[in-house]
Design an enzyme around this catalytic site. Structure first.
Site, PDB file in Angstrom:
ATOM      1  N   CYS A 111     -13.245  24.919  10.179  1.00  0.00           N
ATOM      2  CA  CYS A 111     -13.634  23.520  10.083  1.00  0.00           C
ATOM      3  C   CYS A 111     -14.964  23.241  10.774  1.00  0.00           C
ATOM      4  O   CYS A 111     -15.412  22.110  10.860  1.00  0.00           O
ATOM      5  CB  CYS A 111     -12.551  22.610  10.663  1.00  0.00           C
ATOM      6  N   CYS A 125      -7.753  20.881  13.169  1.00  0.00           N
ATOM      7  CA  CYS A 125      -8.521  21.703  12.225  1.00  0.00           C
ATOM      8  C   CYS A 125      -8.291  21.236  10.777  1.00  0.00           C
ATOM      9  O   CYS A 125      -9.223  21.061  10.010  1.00  0.00           O
ATOM     10  CB  CYS A 125      -8.109  23.161  12.400  1.00  0.00           C
ATOM     11  N   CYS A 183      -9.793  26.982  15.332  1.00  0.00           N
ATOM     12  CA  CYS A 183      -9.187  25.999  16.227  1.00  0.00           C
ATOM     13  C   CYS A 183      -7.755  26.403  16.586  1.00  0.00           C
ATOM     14  O   CYS A 183      -6.979  26.768  15.702  1.00  0.00           O
ATOM     15  CB  CYS A 183      -9.103  24.627  15.560  1.00  0.00           C
ATOM     16  N   CYS A 239     -15.701  26.679  14.820  1.00  0.00           N
ATOM     17  CA  CYS A 239     -14.468  27.125  14.163  1.00  0.00           C
ATOM     18  C   CYS A 239     -14.820  27.657  12.776  1.00  0.00           C
ATOM     19  O   CYS A 239     -15.564  27.026  12.023  1.00  0.00           O
ATOM     20  CB  CYS A 239     -13.494  25.954  14.051  1.00  0.00           C
ATOM     21  N   GLY A 289       2.121  13.349  40.500  1.00  0.00           N
ATOM     22  CA  GLY A 289       1.860  14.731  40.893  1.00  0.00           C
ATOM     23  C   GLY A 289       2.921  15.331  41.795  1.00  0.00           C
ATOM     24  O   GLY A 289       2.926  16.541  42.016  1.00  0.00           O
TER      25      GLY A 289
END
Lengths: 367, 202, 298
Positions: free
Chosen positions: C243, C271, C265, C240, C31
């Site tokens: 899909c 997808c 998606c 979606c 980080g």
């Protein structure tokens, strides 16, 4: 419908082909040559070399041609090429005092040893569009004289002999020169890095920053001690040979500003300096650079730093036009994923707002 | 005198060997305790393990001051090899070194003599590259911390014997600290400053 | 004229060494933003120069590279970067998340869970999570040194006071390994939980700002929040349209100027894989894309 939002490899290729066609323009018009750019748009080439940090007129001309005359794009092309070049070391400091000057003016003295040399300048032209230049113009041969052998000492050196101006800070022997293209920048930054940053910095940005100091945002009482333009030798100390070998000569513009004096109970008052240097003939750039260099020395000279031009982090973080243009222009890349997230949040907040308002509205209606 | 021509060679393919070696070191650093292998072959002077030579060729250059322990510093051939292939300046002052090469763990100086970084720039620290006897057999250690899914086991035979106890200092220093790369022949294990180690006595 | 000649994966070896050393430090200090001497790349700043430099420094001939922008493999910039590496490094490329060893991304984390043998490289515009609270690098560096993150909590709390919610929808700040507050790059906050305890190594490159940072595998990543206002990932509540996935982040596609829209998606590979496996949404019959980049290409 959905197909339209897909980029697609072919779209990129077609865009590049169209760009190449637009770059060439009407093919019944003769193609511009690199020599033409270098000879007839010489100041554009100078700027691209300076801010591109690479002294190569031919590559700079190519970059200008490739960029369709967009100088920041040309600077970017030169920089990207420069980043891939091997680094052999740093040249010896160039001696601008020994410059073969083509132009040299001082605003601080009426006359100076070696004389004021006006040289090629727009300064006293009347800015009237000249139809004669539109086509077929053949200029008069320039007036020539034998090159003067008189030395042209720097005005700041003349002042320095009497102690009237602070001495130019000298680096310690053997101290390496900082290079912000090789080392990440940390603040506070030393003057070598600041000057490198300004030398690479955008002319327009430096012009605005320098101008702001003249208008009172960090005023430093400048006099153009000297501006000189001409050729200097570049030498490289080859360690295995043991002496400096000449690499060739380059054209430089140097500006030495003479600024507001300093002094204290323990130190005699003297003028201070601001410095500007650029490849080719780049007077606006070097003068602006000198003003900003002086402004950025506020901390070192014990002045209060309140104005933008005196703020090292602000100036150095925003002076680079390749960085700036990239980040500003990247806003045209797709951001729809984040926008969608923001849209969802905004819809939710609006719905809560409407829901909260609704009972009040009904109450008012009932009254 | 050894001439340059007599020095052991560097990587046969500089670019791809450095890439492969780096990935081993990166994987080691990202997964403390895991044993990674150095694949590319480079000539290595006496006293320098294959893994150490490859790491040196991959990470050292003019910008990385290098501290050598007494045993390595005494080997003229090794110092010359390092200078020729990497160009890294050898420094006497361990507190300004980017990397320290240690072949004689028993003589490892106190860790605080190396650069530990600052709170503002904890990355300005020395990375120790320590040659050890084995990273497969020896005492057992339990490792915890970023990069480790729960607990990792390490079996190693290292000098100094109290190396991991000494590295406990990383806990209080963090984010400052010392990162260590252990090398045994072509095997390497990294112990970044975030790793906490307990010895498991059998 | 000096004819240009370029190295494997474009960058010269000295530059790669410098970046590689920065990557090792970044992994060792999760980080923390390691300064590095970012080079001028042949694409503009803002187009992913940081991610490209990190990818160039780690990529080898055995790697399989996937590049996504907005979750999609065939947005223009993703194609451009993928072609850059296919050309300069000759690596195999793929659009399938599970086949990739290195995934460079702008603004998304793939929906398919990442594995231990993968590296995710993020393109980062502004790496400093505190930058919009404090523009000075000298100040933000001091705040990180002292782990003085009160200002960030004040900002988030001001949002709550004003809007009733934390008004950050993307680039939502996280705390890594209980020490550094970190910018996850402008991913939607939907993706934040995927960063926590992830088996893959996550590397972040910010070219213009000259910073590299990292999250090692299996590292704790916590989105900043408050007990009374816990972090919540946002997702439009619909399956979606292609899909029928109910767990993926959705793009909103405006289909006409009368308020018509569909949700699909954002992760195109996810997808397509679902559709290939027989999942169909309400509009899945619609032709939705040219098949340009399927499977592994040399």
């Amino acid at each position: 419908m959905y197909v339209a939002v897909k980029g697609g490899e072919r779209a990129i290729e077609n865009a590049h082909r169209l760009l190449a066609d637009k770059r060439r323009g009407d093919q019944s018009v003769p193609e511009i040559t690199l020599d033409q750019i270098s000879e007839q748009l010489g100041l554009a080439v100078d700027r691209v070399m300076s801010e591109g940090s690479l002294y190569d007129r031919e590559l700079a001309a190519l970059a200008i041609k490739q960029a369709r005359g967009d100088l920041i794009e040309a600077i970017f092309l030169v920089r990207a090429f420069r980043a891939t070049l091997p680094r052999f070391g740093a040249s010896e400091p160039v001696d601008t005092g020994a410059m073969r000057v083509q132009r040299r003016v001082s605003s601080t003295f009426k006359d100076i040893p070696g004389g004021q040399i006006l040289g090629p300048t727009f300064d006293y032209t009347h800015r009237l569009l000249d139809p004669a230049l539109a086509q077929g113009f053949v200029p008069e041969a320039p007036a020539m004289a034998d090159a003067s052998t008189a030395p042209t000492p720097r005005v700041t050196d003349i002042l320095g002999r009497d102690g009237l101006i602070e001495s130019s800070p000298q680096a310690e022997d053997g101290a390496s020169v900082g290079d912000l293209t090789r080392e990440p920048l940390n603040f506070p930054a030393d003057r070598d890095l600041r000057l490198q940053n300004l030398a690479r910095g955008d002319e327009g940005f430096l012009l605005a920053m320098g101008y702001s100091t003249q208008r009172g945002y960090g005023r430093n009482h400048p006099f153009a001690g000297e501006i000189r333009f001409g050729e200097v030798e570049v030498e490289f100390l080859a360690e295995d040979v043991g002496f400096a070998v000449p690499l060739g000569s380059i054209e430089l513009t140097e500006c030495q500003m003479v600024n507001q004096f300093k002094g204290s109970a323990t130190e005699a008052p003297c003028f201070t300096r601001g410095y500007g240097l650029a490849f080719g003939q780049s007077e606006r750039k070097t003068m602006s650079m000198a003003l900003v260099d002086r402004a950025l020395r506020a901390r070192e000279l014990g002045e209060e730093a309140l104005a933008p031009a005196q703020d090292e982090e602000f100036v150095m973080s925003h002076s680079d036009n390749v960085q700036a243009t990239g980040f500003v222009e990247h806003l045209k890349l797709p951001h729809y994923v984040d926008f969608q997230s923001e849209l969802g949040l905004l819809r939710k907040l609006r719905k809560e707002f409407t829901d909260a308002q609704a009972p009040d509205a009904m109450k008012e209606a009932a009254e | 005198m050894t001439t340059i021509a007599e020095l052991p060679p560097g990587f046969a393919d500089k670019v791809l060997s450095a890439q492969s070696t780096f990935r081993s070191v990166m994987d080691a650093m990202a997964r403390p305790g895991s044993v990674q292998r150095i694949v590319p072959v480079a000539g290595a002077p006496a006293m320098m393990m294959r893994g150490t030579a490859a790491i040196a060729l991959t990470l050292f250059d003019h910008d990385t001051p290098l501290w050598l322990d007494a045993r390595i510093a005494e080997s003229l051939e090794l110092v010359k090899w390092l200078k020729f292939h990497t160009g890294a300046p050898v420094v006497q002052d361990s507190s300004i070194a980017s990397f320290a090469l240690i072949s004689d763990g028993g003589a490892l100086p106190p860790l605080e003599r190396f650069a530990l970084g600052t709170s503002e720039y904890p990355d300005r620290s020395t990375t120790l590259i320590l040659q050890v006897d084995s990273l497969e057999t020896g005492r057992s250690f339990e490792l915890r911390g970023p990069g480790i899914d729960g607990v990792a086991m390490l079996h190693a035979s290292v000098k100094p014997f109290d190396l991991f106890e000494r590295l406990h200092v990383n806990e209080s220093l963090f984010p400052r600290g010392i990162d260590v790369v252990l090398v045994a022949d072509d095997a390497l294990v990294a112990i970044p400053r975030t790793t906490r180690i307990v010895s498991k006595e059998s | 004229m000096n004819a240009p000649a370029y190295n494997f994966a474009y960058l010269d070896e000295q530059t790669k060494r410098m970046i590689r050393r920065a990557i090792l430090k970044a992994i060792a200090i999760p980080g923390y933003q390691v300064p590095f001497a970012s080079r001028e790349m042949p694409m503009p700043y803002g187009w992913g120069t940081g991610g490209v430099q990190v990818t160039a420094a780690i990529l080898g001939p055995a790697d399989v590279l996937k590049v996504i922008d907005q979750g999609s493999d065939d947005t223009t910039n993703a194609i451009s970067i993928r072609k850059f590496f296919a050309k300069t490094a000759g690596v195999a490329t793929t659009t399938a998340t599970e086949d990739a060893t290195v995934i460079q991304t702008r603004h998304r984390i793939p929906e398919t869970a990442l594995s231990e043998n993968q590296v995710l490289v993020y393109q980062v515009p502004i790496p400093e999570p505190l930058r919009f609270l404090e523009p000075r690098e000298t100040e933000t560096r001091r705040m990180h040194a002292l782990a003085e993150y009160g200002l960030m909590h004040v900002k988030l709390y001001e949002d709550i006071a004003r809007f009733g919610h934390i008004a950050t929808a993307y680039a939502y700040p996280v705390k890594v390994n209980a020490r550094y507050v970190m910018d996850p790059s402008p991913t939607p906050k939907f993706d934040n939980p995927k960063m926590d305890n992830c088996p893959a190594l996550q590397l972040f490159g910010a070219g213009r700002e000259k910073r590299i940072y990292a999250i090692p595998p299996y590292t704790q990543v916590v989105s900043l929040d408050f007990d009374d206002h816990p972090f919540e990932p946002y997702r439009f509540n619909a399956p979606c349209a292609l899909c029928a996935a109910e767990d993926s982040y959705l793009d909103e596609i405006v289909t006409d100027d009368k308020g018509g829209r569909m949700f699909v998606c954002s992760d195109t590979d996810y997808c397509e894989s679902r559709q290939a496996a027989g999942h169909h949404g309400s509009l899945s019959a619609a032709p939705y894309k040219e098949k340009a980049q399927g499977g592994i290409n040399g």
